[in-house]
Write a protein that holds these residues in place. Structure first.
Motif, PDB file in Angstrom:
ATOM      1  N   TYR A  17     -67.477 -10.792 -48.278  1.00 35.03           N
ATOM      2  CA  TYR A  17     -67.728 -11.353 -49.607  1.00 35.03           C
ATOM      3  C   TYR A  17     -68.054 -10.236 -50.609  1.00 35.03           C
ATOM      4  N   PHE A  18     -68.986  -9.367 -50.246  1.00 34.34           N
ATOM      5  CA  PHE A  18     -69.398  -8.318 -51.179  1.00 34.34           C
ATOM      6  C   PHE A  18     -68.307  -7.271 -51.386  1.00 34.34           C
ATOM      7  N   LYS A  19     -67.476  -7.053 -50.384  1.00 36.53           N
ATOM      8  CA  LYS A  19     -66.335  -6.152 -50.565  1.00 36.53           C
ATOM      9  C   LYS A  19     -65.359  -6.763 -51.578  1.00 36.53           C
ATOM     10  N   ALA A  20     -65.049  -8.050 -51.424  1.00 36.78           N
ATOM     11  CA  ALA A  20     -64.158  -8.734 -52.367  1.00 36.78           C
ATOM     12  C   ALA A  20     -64.762  -8.769 -53.764  1.00 36.78           C
ATOM     13  N   LYS A  21     -66.076  -8.978 -53.842  1.00 40.35           N
ATOM     14  CA  LYS A  21     -66.748  -9.023 -55.139  1.00 40.35           C
ATOM     15  C   LYS A  21     -66.648  -7.668 -55.840  1.00 40.35           C
ATOM     16  N   ASP A  22     -66.863  -6.586 -55.103  1.00 42.62           N
ATOM     17  CA  ASP A  22     -66.744  -5.251 -55.696  1.00 42.62           C
ATOM     18  C   ASP A  22     -65.327  -4.991 -56.190  1.00 42.62           C
ATOM     19  N   GLU A  23     -64.337  -5.382 -55.384  1.00 45.47           N
ATOM     20  CA  GLU A  23     -62.935  -5.205 -55.793  1.00 45.47           C
ATOM     21  C   GLU A  23     -62.626  -6.027 -57.036  1.00 45.47           C
ATOM     22  N   ALA A  24     -63.081  -7.277 -57.056  1.00 47.78           N
ATOM     23  CA  ALA A  24     -62.825  -8.159 -58.206  1.00 47.78           C
ATOM     24  C   ALA A  24     -63.484  -7.616 -59.467  1.00 47.78           C
ATOM     25  N   ASN A  25     -64.712  -7.142 -59.341  1.00 49.12           N
ATOM     26  CA  ASN A  25     -65.416  -6.595 -60.513  1.00 49.12           C
ATOM     27  C   ASN A  25     -64.738  -5.340 -61.043  1.00 49.12           C
ATOM     28  N   ALA A  26     -64.307  -4.467 -60.142  1.00 48.05           N
ATOM     29  CA  ALA A  26     -63.618  -3.246 -60.578  1.00 48.05           C
ATOM     30  C   ALA A  26     -62.292  -3.591 -61.259  1.00 48.05           C
ATOM     31  N   LEU A  27     -61.571  -4.539 -60.682  1.00 45.57           N
ATOM     32  CA  LEU A  27     -60.296  -4.952 -61.265  1.00 45.57           C
ATOM     33  C   LEU A  27     -60.512  -5.610 -62.623  1.00 45.57           C
ATOM     34  N   LYS A  28     -61.515  -6.457 -62.731  1.00 41.21           N
ATOM     35  CA  LYS A  28     -61.816  -7.127 -64.002  1.00 41.21           C
ATOM     36  C   LYS A  28     -62.180  -6.093 -65.070  1.00 41.21           C
ATOM     37  N   SER A  29     -62.933  -5.066 -64.691  1.00 39.43           N
ATOM     38  CA  SER A  29     -63.289  -4.010 -65.652  1.00 39.43           C
ATOM     39  C   SER A  29     -62.046  -3.286 -66.156  1.00 39.43           C
ATOM     40  N   ARG A  30     -61.125  -2.984 -65.236  1.00 42.76           N
ATOM     41  CA  ARG A  30     -59.877  -2.319 -65.646  1.00 42.76           C
ATOM     42  C   ARG A  30     -59.054  -3.218 -66.546  1.00 42.76           C
ATOM     43  N   LEU A  31     -58.973  -4.510 -66.207  1.00 44.38           N
ATOM     44  CA  LEU A  31     -58.222  -5.446 -67.038  1.00 44.38           C
ATOM     45  C   LEU A  31     -58.838  -5.581 -68.424  1.00 44.38           C
ATOM     46  N   GLU A  32     -60.140  -5.677 -68.483  1.00 50.11           N
ATOM     47  CA  GLU A  32     -60.807  -5.805 -69.784  1.00 50.11           C
ATOM     48  C   GLU A  32     -60.635  -4.546 -70.626  1.00 50.11           C
ATOM     49  N   ALA A  33     -60.666  -3.377 -69.988  1.00 48.07           N
ATOM     50  CA  ALA A  33     -60.428  -2.131 -70.722  1.00 48.07           C
ATOM     51  C   ALA A  33     -59.013  -2.125 -71.294  1.00 48.07           C
ATOM     52  N   ALA A  34     -58.045  -2.565 -70.494  1.00 50.22           N
ATOM     53  CA  ALA A  34     -56.653  -2.635 -70.969  1.00 50.22           C
ATOM     54  C   ALA A  34     -56.517  -3.657 -72.085  1.00 50.22           C
ATOM     55  N   ARG A  35     -57.209  -4.789 -71.969  1.00 49.56           N
ATOM     56  CA  ARG A  35     -57.150  -5.820 -73.008  1.00 49.56           C
ATOM     57  C   ARG A  35     -57.736  -5.304 -74.312  1.00 49.56           C
ATOM     58  N   ASN A  36     -58.875  -4.641 -74.220  1.00 49.87           N
ATOM     59  CA  ASN A  36     -59.505  -4.092 -75.426  1.00 49.87           C
ATOM     60  C   ASN A  36     -58.626  -3.029 -76.076  1.00 49.87           C
ATOM     61  N   GLY A  39     -55.772  -4.749 -77.837  1.00 48.63           N
ATOM     62  CA  GLY A  39     -56.170  -5.583 -78.962  1.00 48.63           C
ATOM     63  C   GLY A  39     -55.773  -7.046 -78.810  1.00 48.63           C
ATOM     64  N   ASP A  40     -55.270  -7.417 -77.627  1.00 48.40           N
ATOM     65  CA  ASP A  40     -54.868  -8.805 -77.394  1.00 48.40           C
ATOM     66  C   ASP A  40     -56.083  -9.723 -77.276  1.00 48.40           C
ATOM     67  N   GLU A  41     -55.872 -10.968 -77.675  1.00 49.35           N
ATOM     68  CA  GLU A  41     -56.890 -11.989 -77.462  1.00 49.35           C
ATOM     69  C   GLU A  41     -56.935 -12.319 -75.976  1.00 49.35           C
ATOM     70  N   ILE A  42     -58.040 -12.861 -75.518  1.00 49.44           N
ATOM     71  CA  ILE A  42     -58.234 -13.166 -74.098  1.00 49.44           C
ATOM     72  C   ILE A  42     -57.116 -14.066 -73.572  1.00 49.44           C
ATOM     73  N   TYR A  46     -54.397 -12.715 -70.666  1.00 46.97           N
ATOM     74  CA  TYR A  46     -54.452 -13.263 -69.306  1.00 46.97           C
ATOM     75  C   TYR A  46     -53.373 -14.308 -69.023  1.00 46.97           C
ATOM     76  N   ASP A  47     -52.467 -14.523 -69.964  1.00 47.45           N
ATOM     77  CA  ASP A  47     -51.326 -15.421 -69.750  1.00 47.45           C
ATOM     78  C   ASP A  47     -50.240 -14.621 -69.025  1.00 47.45           C
ATOM     79  N   LEU A  48     -49.963 -15.006 -67.800  1.00 49.88           N
ATOM     80  CA  LEU A  48     -49.004 -14.262 -66.975  1.00 49.88           C
ATOM     81  C   LEU A  48     -47.617 -14.215 -67.601  1.00 49.88           C
ATOM     82  N   ARG A  49     -47.257 -15.241 -68.347  1.00 48.10           N
ATOM     83  CA  ARG A  49     -45.926 -15.287 -68.962  1.00 48.10           C
ATOM     84  C   ARG A  49     -45.779 -14.281 -70.091  1.00 48.10           C
ATOM     85  N   SER A  50     -46.872 -13.950 -70.748  1.00 43.84           N
ATOM     86  CA  SER A  50     -46.772 -13.028 -71.877  1.00 43.84           C
ATOM     87  C   SER A  50     -47.288 -11.629 -71.551  1.00 43.84           C
TER      88      SER A  50
END
Length: 109
Positions: A17-36, A39-42, A46-50
């Protein structure tokens, strides 16, 4: 330290569980950095089609979150007195009959 096989199964479930949580948090941080950076809206980012560029990472993040939910349901079953020995999440440690926890080598009875 003596522990039942069910207790060792919980240790493995929580380790995963904690290994998956660490991976998910790291991935979410990278995604949020890319989103910021983009300049895209959330909703749009996060829309896979776009957002084909990050679609695989977004899918991986969702898979990790589902795995965390599944693992936590095993832990909740254990907390209610249920047996989680046979669950797929506990198989890795069950095969060896041991668990390593904070430098303590626990052996199942």
């Amino acid at each position: 330290m003596d522990a039942s096989r069910n207790d060792l199964a919980l240790i493995e479930v929580m380790r995963r569980y904690f290994k998956a949580k660490d991976e998910a948090n790291a991935l979410k941080s990278r995604l949020e950095a890319a989103r910021n950076e983009s300049g895209d809206e959330i909703g749009r980012f996060y829309d896979l089609r776009s957002n084909a560029l990050h679609a695989q990472d977004i899918l991986t993040w969702h898979r990790l979150r589902k795995e965390m939910e599944r693992l936590m349901s095993h832990a909740a079953l254990w907390a209610r007195g249920g047996n989680i020995e046979g669950c797929d999440a506990a198989q890795e440690e069950e095969a060896s009959g041991t668990a390593h926890l904070l430098g303590i080598h626990a052996v199942a009875e």
